[in-house]
Enzyme design. Sequence first.
Site, PDB file in Angstrom:
ATOM      1  N   GLY A   1      -7.294 -14.091  22.448  1.00 22.61           N
ATOM      2  CA  GLY A   1      -7.884 -15.127  21.605  1.00 22.61           C
ATOM      3  C   GLY A   1      -9.272 -15.552  22.020  1.00 22.61           C
ATOM      4  O   GLY A   1      -9.944 -16.274  21.295  1.00 22.61           O
TER       5      GLY A   1
ATOM      6  N   CYS B   1       6.260  -8.410  -7.798  1.00 20.71           N
ATOM      7  CA  CYS B   1       5.176  -7.509  -8.211  1.00 20.71           C
ATOM      8  C   CYS B   1       5.509  -6.883  -9.568  1.00 20.71           C
ATOM      9  O   CYS B   1       6.622  -6.404  -9.794  1.00 20.71           O
ATOM     10  CB  CYS B   1       4.998  -6.416  -7.163  1.00 20.71           C
TER      11      CYS B   1
ATOM     12  N   CYS C   1       5.998  -2.788  -8.896  1.00 18.71           N
ATOM     13  CA  CYS C   1       7.073  -2.221  -8.084  1.00 18.71           C
ATOM     14  C   CYS C   1       8.227  -3.197  -7.873  1.00 18.71           C
ATOM     15  O   CYS C   1       9.223  -2.857  -7.240  1.00 18.71           O
ATOM     16  CB  CYS C   1       6.539  -1.741  -6.736  1.00 18.71           C
TER      17      CYS C   1
ATOM     18  N   CYS D   1       1.168  -6.144  -6.100  1.00 18.65           N
ATOM     19  CA  CYS D   1       1.016  -6.080  -4.650  1.00 18.65           C
ATOM     20  C   CYS D   1      -0.452  -5.937  -4.278  1.00 18.65           C
ATOM     21  O   CYS D   1      -1.159  -5.102  -4.854  1.00 18.65           O
ATOM     22  CB  CYS D   1       1.726  -4.855  -4.074  1.00 18.65           C
TER      23      CYS D   1
ATOM     24  N   CYS E   1       2.896  -0.672  -2.482  1.00 20.77           N
ATOM     25  CA  CYS E   1       3.293  -0.639  -3.890  1.00 20.77           C
ATOM     26  C   CYS E   1       3.570   0.801  -4.339  1.00 20.77           C
ATOM     27  O   CYS E   1       4.588   1.092  -4.955  1.00 20.77           O
ATOM     28  CB  CYS E   1       2.177  -1.253  -4.730  1.00 20.77           C
TER      29      CYS E   1
END
Lengths: 294, 258
Positions: free
Chosen positions: A34, A243, A246, A268, A274
């Site tokens: 970080g 979606c 899909c 997606c 997808c």
Amino acid sequence: MNTANLATYNFAYLDEQTKRMIRRAILKAIAIPGYQVPFASREMPMPYGWGTGGVQVTAAILGPDDVLKVIDQGADDTTNAVSIRAFFQKVASVAVTTRTGEATIIQTRHRIPEEKLKPGQTLVYQVPIPEPLRFLEPRETETRKMHALEEYGLMHVKLYEDIARNGHIATTYAYPVKVEGRYVMDPSPTPKFDNPKMHRSEALQLFGAGREKRIYAVPPHTEVVSLDFEDHPFEIQSFENPCALCGAENVYLDEVVLDDKGGRMFVCSDTDHCEQRCASGHRGSLAYDGEIVR
Amino acid sequence: MTDAPLLKVRDISKFYGARIGCRNVSFDLWPGEVLAIVGESGSGKTTLLNCLATRLSPSSGSVDYRMRDGKLCNLSRMSEAERRFLMRTDWGFVHQNPADGLRMAVSAGANVGERLMAVGERHYGNIRATAGNWLGRVEIGIDRIDDQPRDFSGGMRQRLQIARNLVTAPRLVFMDEPTGGLDVSVQARLLDLLRGLVQDLGLSALIVTHDLAVARLLSHRMMVMKDGVVIEQGLTDRVLDDPREAYTQLLVSSILQV
């Protein structure tokens, strides 16, 4: 190949000294999860904002046996993704793929793939502004001091403002996280939907900011906690419908405007996810099964 | 007041190259006491205040502060982390220009709540309730809690700055010309408010001002500075009613009488 140019040619565009410099920065970043490590960012053959930081990190870690995938907002077929992929095909002759599972290095802008990443994979983020405190405290000297002394009260001031103005935490992307209980980090402008995927991820995550000349990292299995209030806990976005292509649920969706009469569909954002689902027979409400006439 | 001074200042000097900021200033500040530092512009008042509040490092001399556990700590030997923690919990600093002490782009509530969040408060409802309570104490309407200070008048900004500093119940507040730049009626209200808060909370305060009326109203004791040196100090009423030094006499006699 023109042999006269051989002396000036190096694998993966950057010269070896530059790669060593970047690798040192990466190693330091991994050692201090970080923490933003400064590095001598080079000019790249693309404008700032197009992923110069991510490209430098990828170039420094890329080997001849790697398989590269590049996504932009989750998609493999947008300009940024296509050109960076072509760039590395040209300067490193590496294998490329759009399949998340096959890639060893995935360079990304703004998304983490839906498919769970595995050990050994590396996710390289393109970061525009690495400093999570920047919009609250413009002085770099001061923000560095705040990181050093772990003074992160200001980050909650931003979340407080969100709730005061909107009734809930309205930050939806670049949602600040605390890494391994120490450094507050900007996860680059990924939607907060992806924040939980960073937590204890099995893949190595590297972040490169070219213009701001910073590299930071989240090593595998690192704790990544999104900041919140006790009475306003962190929540990810949820979508009403699956979606349209899909039928996937619990994935991040993009809105696509279909006409000028308010028609729209949600699909997606991760195109590879997808396509793989469509190929294995999943169908959404607007999926087209006929022959495509070109 | 207890027997132990809160702040022990010994021979503080600050030089800007060959120029003198302030020289050989020594005094004790006791808990619950308000000390005014007066003098003309350029007499070193603000330099002294900044040296004491660790915003400047003095060229020589020492400042000791009695922590809540009763231990006396030398401020110049503290780590920066400790100093900054002290500054945002046990101390307050009220700037002359509220824009220096406030975050102008975040709401009044967040301005007051920032110190709470900095010391680890993580409950939005509690932070907001405390902020609202403090806005009330400095006479800012609760309906302004989500407004930004840039939409506030000068007097309101100054009161907001005071609330922001007092929310963590500090024991020592530094004020640099807290009423500077405000018109007279607003000044009067602010002074009234400050006097009430200082009494209620038992604060110690160091107030830098060139306005003797402010010193008269707020302070128990005062120091008169000229050319970086303290030329006279004593109880406020004594100094103002019976000034000994020629310069103090001049200062007192030059107050405008309306």
